[in-house]
Enzyme design. Structure first.
Site, PDB file in Angstrom:
ATOM      1  N   ASN A  89      -1.961  -4.610   2.221  1.00 47.18           N
ATOM      2  CA  ASN A  89      -2.327  -5.762   3.135  1.00 47.18           C
ATOM      3  C   ASN A  89      -1.059  -6.738   2.715  1.00 47.18           C
ATOM      4  O   ASN A  89      -0.021  -6.692   2.538  1.00 47.18           O
ATOM      5  CB  ASN A  89      -3.318  -5.978   1.699  1.00 47.18           C
ATOM      6  CG  ASN A  89      -3.711  -7.768   2.566  1.00 47.18           C
ATOM      7  OD1 ASN A  89      -3.980  -7.444   3.364  1.00 47.18           O
ATOM      8  ND2 ASN A  89      -5.114  -7.333   2.011  1.00 47.18           N
ATOM      9  N   CYS A  98      -1.284 -12.632   9.320  1.00 47.25           N
ATOM     10  CA  CYS A  98      -2.196 -11.681   8.560  1.00 47.25           C
ATOM     11  C   CYS A  98      -1.006 -10.409   9.874  1.00 47.25           C
ATOM     12  O   CYS A  98      -0.477  -9.196   9.522  1.00 47.25           O
ATOM     13  CB  CYS A  98      -3.149 -10.856   8.341  1.00 47.25           C
ATOM     14  SG  CYS A  98      -3.878 -12.056   9.210  1.00 47.25           S
ATOM     15  N   HIS A 100      -8.547  -9.628  10.471  1.00 40.52           N
ATOM     16  CA  HIS A 100      -7.991  -9.912   9.539  1.00 40.52           C
ATOM     17  C   HIS A 100      -7.371  -8.894  10.336  1.00 40.52           C
ATOM     18  O   HIS A 100      -7.479  -7.795  10.274  1.00 40.52           O
ATOM     19  CB  HIS A 100      -8.149  -9.571   8.306  1.00 40.52           C
ATOM     20  CG  HIS A 100      -7.225  -9.782   7.416  1.00 40.52           C
ATOM     21  ND1 HIS A 100      -5.642 -10.707   7.285  1.00 40.52           N
ATOM     22  CD2 HIS A 100      -6.837  -8.541   6.557  1.00 40.52           C
ATOM     23  CE1 HIS A 100      -5.097 -10.375   5.968  1.00 40.52           C
ATOM     24  NE2 HIS A 100      -5.722  -9.189   5.676  1.00 40.52           N
TER      25      HIS A 100
END
Length: 681
Positions: free
Chosen positions: A301, A137, A277
């Site tokens: 995202n 991520c 994250h």
């Protein structure tokens, strides 16, 4: 440890990952050993705790808490808690950043921001991607921020490779996690390359690809830590960064129940947890309703477009620890083959030290490999208020302590947030290959006693120096301190421009076309010959195909390759050297990229429209001029343009032209009146 093998700027070294323990800041002097200031030990980050609630249990939680979002089956529904945890790859930076503030002390309060703002509506956000079953991520958030920053600066929309950042970073950070320090260190050294060259694999151990550089990062700042709050002042800090710099990199707690199953609305979770994250905030809307009131971030995202709201989600201000850490990219630079970045801090900012508290000098000695001008000095700022003074010297004398003399350039300034900065020199001294020069910087941080950035991973160059007064200098390695100071230098080789054309092709010059060239490529060389003669060249370049061009002619001659890389291997070779690339989607589009600029062709308009690049460059002390387009019309348009002195003399200060030909009279032929210059540099 893997090292990138694609073309890159400046020195490269292979470093070994050393101890995970870390001394953040040190005190040094010329004689005694270091007085060690140890950073508070960072507690090991536990693996994310994923609460395995069923979909119905989560829906009941939403109902009972009167939350304003929906959940459903997503591709993450099928993952076990351990598999879900492996996706959450944010690892906090190695450094203790507790001394940093959220507000720039010398900046006036920003004006009230609008109630809603969304970079997507401005075309400044690239599409969401899918990190798949890999804790990457951090890589997607960083690369997405880089893509958006390029668009905000007026550059083209790139689909940049996350894989090269993931697989080629010096820290060997991959699916096990990373952060924006790693992304920044990579992009400042090597820049970004296209996804089409290094497609995302999503597994560890993927070899580095040899890719052309599109852009290099030249500015990054830490916006702040502990901004995960409903406090309006902290929300304003993040909004201000968004307005000034574009989408921002943020951390959050994605282990919150229901987040992986989110399908729409305003997500919220108010139990404090560990961040694990990273995502990209692209906007906000103060009117969005949630259980604590109104106001939410709009976030990109990296779980694919089938998740959430086409890959995005909205989240209440301060919820799920979003904005616990925030950073922004502030500057990008087009790849320029003439530039070389010199550095020894391969791992970037890994700590800081002083020899005089709050005010210490650092210096790095470089030995250039090519002639040119020193264009910029780049460095890491380790605190939010840094007053710097840059001095470039020609000579080093003595032996620890040393003295520097022969001042070539100097200037000063102030930066107001910790980060990475590139300072263009007002006086650009000429640098000679093999003749060393020294870049010294006075680092003054009134609010932090350890001002000089360093990298402490081995091997160490032995080219870093420190001084408490700017007069007497100690070599850090000779004094027993194995650090490389985070100061870098960017030089630029001299370049020919169209003001030098056609004289640079007056002798030892050759036209080169491919063996299977269009006849118009050959005719185009005749057009260029006419322009050279009109410019005073008396010796016409000889014509060659790429196979009859001799090795000596290829290696030492001034070359004019005509025709595109698909049919002219010599054009393809020098495209790579000069950083010219293209993206082709059959029947859809063709786009040429160079030095951060681009020209786009809608293939539904071809053959009534075509594009071309003309590039004059230097390589190994000779000149090369590339002339090629998508089809024969583009190449011939470029040749026609360079055959008329009245046209190319208008751009005598440039070395690159991007042209468009439009068949305005529908006769299928190329006329000068149908050629326009869209980009020049």
């Amino acid at each position: 440890m893997k090292e990138p093998i694609h073309r890159k700027m400046g020195f490269s070294f292979v470093f070994l990952m050393m101890s995970l323990s870390f001394f953040f800041a040190f005190s040094i002097s010329g004689d005694p050993g270091p007085q060690v200031h140890r950073a508070p030990e960072r507690a090991p980050v536990p693996p994310p705790v994923i609460v395995p609630l069923t979909l119905e249990e989560i829906r009941e939680m939403i109902r009972l808490n009167r939350y304003n979002y929906t959940v459903g089956d997503t591709w993450l529904s099928q993952l076990s808690p351990a598999e879900m945890a492996s996706l959450l790859g944010y690892v906090p930076p190695r450094m203790d950043l507790s001394h940093l503030s959220e507000v720039e002390s010398d900046r006036a309060p920003p004006p009230p921001p609008p109630s809603a703002y969304d970079y997507r509506s401005m075309g400044m956000v690239t599409p969401p991607k899918d990190q798949r079953n890999c804790g990457s991520c951090w890589c997607f958030a960083g690369t997405g921020m880089f893509e958006s920053r390029i668009l905000i600066e007026g550059g083209p929309e790139y689909d940049l490779s996350e894989e090269n950042v993931l697989s080629c970073n010096i820290f060997n950070a991959g699916c096990s996690g990373g952060n924006d320090f790693i992304v920044t260190t990579y992009l400042t050294k090597y820049g970004g390359s296209l996804e089409s060259c290094a497609p995302y694999d999503g597994t560890d151990g993927t070899p580095c690809a040899d890719c052309d550089i599109m852009k290099r990062l030249c500015g990054w700042r830490i916006v702040g830590s502990n901004l995960d709050s409903e406090d309006p002042a902290k929300i304003l800090v993040v909004k201000d960064a968004l307005l000034r710099f574009g989408p921002v990199f943020v951390s959050m707690n994605a282990s919150a129940p229901g987040f992986s199953l989110y399908t729409g609305g305003v997500f919220e979770y108010w139990v404090n947890g560990s961040v694990n994250h990273t995502v990209l905030i692209v906007g906000w809307d103060d009117s969005l309703v949630h259980s604590h009131g109104t106001g939410a971030w709009i976030v990109k995202n990296s779980w694919g477009t089938s998740w959430g709201e086409n890959g995005y989600f909205k989240i209440a201000y301060g919820s799920a620890n979003i904005c616990e850490y925030v950073s922004a990219f502030t500057c990008t630079a087009g790849y320029d083959y003439r530039e070389t970045l010199y550095y020894y801090d391969e791992h970037g900012w890994q700590g800081s030290f002083y020899s005089n508290e709050y005010d210490t000098w650092g210096a790095v000695r470089f030995v250039p490999t090519e002639n040119g001008a020193l264009e910029r000095v780049e460095f890491w700022a380790v605190d939010d208020m840094l007053n710097y003074e840059i001095y470039v010297y020609d000579t080093r004398s003595g032996s620890s302590p040393y003295t520097f003399s022969g001042l070539l350039s100097s200037q000063s300034g102030t930066v107001t947030k910790a980060g990475y900065y590139s300072v263009e020199l007002t006086t650009k001294p000429q640098i000679t290959a093999g003749d060393d020069f020294i870049v010294a910087v006075r680092f003054n941080t009134p609010n932090f006693q350890y001002p000089v950035p360093f990298d402490d991973y081995n091997p160490i160059s032995g080219q870093s120096y420190s001084s408490s007064d700017g007069s007497t200098w100690y070599n850090l390695s000779q004094e027993g301190h194995n650090w490389d100071i985070g100061i870098r230098a960017v030089t630029q080789q001299p370049v020919s421009t169209f003001a030098d054309y056609p004289g640079v092709f007056s002798t030892n010059s050759y036209f080169v076309v491919g063996n299977n060239a269009y006849c118009t490529d050959v005719l185009g060389t005749g057009k260029i010959s006419f322009g050279l003669a009109a410019g005073g060249v008396t010796e016409n370049p000889e014509g060659r195909t790429h196979t009859i061009l001799t090795t000596t002619e290829h290696d030492t001659g001034n070359l004019i390759p005509v025709g595109g890389p698909a049919i002219n291997p010599v054009a393809d070779e020098f495209d790579s050297i000069f950083g010219i690339t293209f993206e082709y989607y059959a029947g859809v589009s063709f786009e040429i990229f160079c030095e951060g600029e681009s020209i786009y062709l809608d293939l539904t308009q071809y053959p009534s429209e075509d594009i071309c690049i003309v590039y004059l460059g230097n390589e190994s002390s000779r000149n090369v001029m590339l002339v090629w387009g998508y089809g024969w019309q583009g190449s011939y348009a470029g040749s026609t343009f360079m055959g008329d002195p009245l046209t190319w003399q208008t751009y005598q200060d440039a070395h690159m032209l991007m042209l468009r030909w439009t068949d305005s009279n529908a006769d299928g032929l190329v006329q000068m009146s149908e050629i326009t210059v869209e980009v020049y540099a």
